[in-house]
Design an enzyme around this catalytic site. Sequence first.
Site, mmCIF file in Angstrom:
data_model
loop_
_atom_site.group_PDB
_atom_site.id
_atom_site.type_symbol
_atom_site.label_atom_id
_atom_site.label_comp_id
_atom_site.label_asym_id
_atom_site.label_seq_id
_atom_site.Cartn_x
_atom_site.Cartn_y
_atom_site.Cartn_z
ATOM 1 C CG ASP A 104 -1.683 4.852 3.961
ATOM 2 O OD1 ASP A 104 -1.733 5.256 2.784
ATOM 3 O OD2 ASP A 104 -2.458 5.261 4.852
ATOM 4 C CG HIS B 185 -5.020 2.233 5.570
ATOM 5 N ND1 HIS B 185 -6.360 2.290 5.888
ATOM 6 C CD2 HIS B 185 -4.886 2.955 4.424
ATOM 7 C CE1 HIS B 185 -6.995 3.006 4.997
ATOM 8 N NE2 HIS B 185 -6.133 3.424 4.091
ATOM 9 C CG HIS C 9 -9.642 4.734 3.063
ATOM 10 N ND1 HIS C 9 -8.434 5.406 3.122
ATOM 11 C CD2 HIS C 9 -10.360 5.165 4.137
ATOM 12 C CE1 HIS C 9 -8.434 6.198 4.191
ATOM 13 N NE2 HIS C 9 -9.589 6.066 4.810
ATOM 14 C CB ALA D 61 -4.518 12.864 6.365
ATOM 15 C CG HIS E 246 -0.606 7.109 -1.099
ATOM 16 N ND1 HIS E 246 -1.788 7.278 -1.776
ATOM 17 C CD2 HIS E 246 -0.915 6.479 0.065
ATOM 18 C CE1 HIS E 246 -2.781 6.783 -1.060
ATOM 19 N NE2 HIS E 246 -2.272 6.286 0.060
ATOM 20 C CE LYS F 138 -7.764 2.082 -0.830
ATOM 21 N NZ LYS F 138 -6.574 2.928 -0.652
ATOM 22 C CG ASN G 139 -5.135 8.446 -3.728
ATOM 23 O OD1 ASN G 139 -4.153 7.764 -3.993
ATOM 24 N ND2 ASN G 139 -5.255 9.113 -2.592
ATOM 25 C CG HIS H 49 -1.905 1.154 1.199
ATOM 26 N ND1 HIS H 49 -3.260 0.937 1.271
ATOM 27 C CD2 HIS H 49 -1.754 2.485 1.097
ATOM 28 C CE1 HIS H 49 -3.895 2.100 1.213
ATOM 29 N NE2 HIS H 49 -2.986 3.058 1.113
#
Length: 341
Positions: free
Chosen positions: A244, A172, A138, A260, A18, A99, A44, A16
């Site tokens: 994450d 997560h 999520h 966040a 980004h 996702k 995303n 996971h």
Amino acid sequence: MSSVTTFEINEPLDMHLHLRDGDMLKLVGPLTSNTFSGALIMPNLVPPVTTKEALLSYKQRIKEACVGDTFEPYCTLFFQNDYSYEFLEDIKDDIIGIKLYPAGITTNSETGVSSMDVEVLRPTLESMSKLGIPLCVHGETNGFVMDREKEFMPIYESIASAFPDLTIIMEHITTKDAVELMDRYDNLYATVTLHHLLITLDDVAGGMLQPHLFCKPIAKRYEDKNALLDAALKAHPKLMFGSDSAPHPKHKKECCGCAAGVFTSPIALQVLTELFEKYQALDNLNAFVSLNAQKIYKFKPLTKKIKLVKKDFEVPAIYEYKNENVVPMYAGETLSWSIED
């Protein structure tokens, strides 16, 4: 005190991650590809990755940013209710999962799913189930911030019951309840981050506010952290490491309206080794950070061995590239394990 001075991780995987895009991708991509064999990449972006053209283009940009490293980006699509069977069949070999984001629940999720009703989700989920495409979720509601994951549990149960052949990844996870839920359904699995194994809400906001520890889902209580840590240390077969790791520029973290995300990519393997050594569980680390994911997602990663040595590692205060920058977890601190050059 442990007498271990070296440790080897085979095919480390981050399930996971980004990576963002543009110069931020060029900054953070190599900080994962240098030490991991592969990573499951979140879709995303703005706009989100919803077409084959966008997916293949993004994968190529990732490979260009990580050129020279033995590293495979495992890409995902951003969930939509109206993906046709034909479209998913055509793109199946280019993705590792899809996702699902509830609308507006986290960074760049404004165009996510507005209804979690199984019948609304059925067209895409049914096709995914038939084609063997995993669903990554999520799992949070818009309720009180400490209860959002707990409130999402019935949704996981409704999807798991309606689609028993669909592999569902609770992304997560942060609560004791989620750990327990994994074992109630054969098709439910989970990832857990590094930071949720280490911190509680007390570390984020119990004293002076720590913006670089603020994330979604928010860190929870001690009993939750302990349940996550216990499952990870035992290498629970349904649990995988997923960092994450979520980079945001320093000015978007140290401000009103703090973004966040916790950035852990450059220190993940060092801290995991330190953590598992502390609890005399190093024999389980390869399963947690590699083998479990291979079994759950049914794939074979690129061969890569990472050797860690008992040697101090000074965590940089900030990572920078052109006009982008990001502050890592443990910035400016010293870790007891380093990755051998």
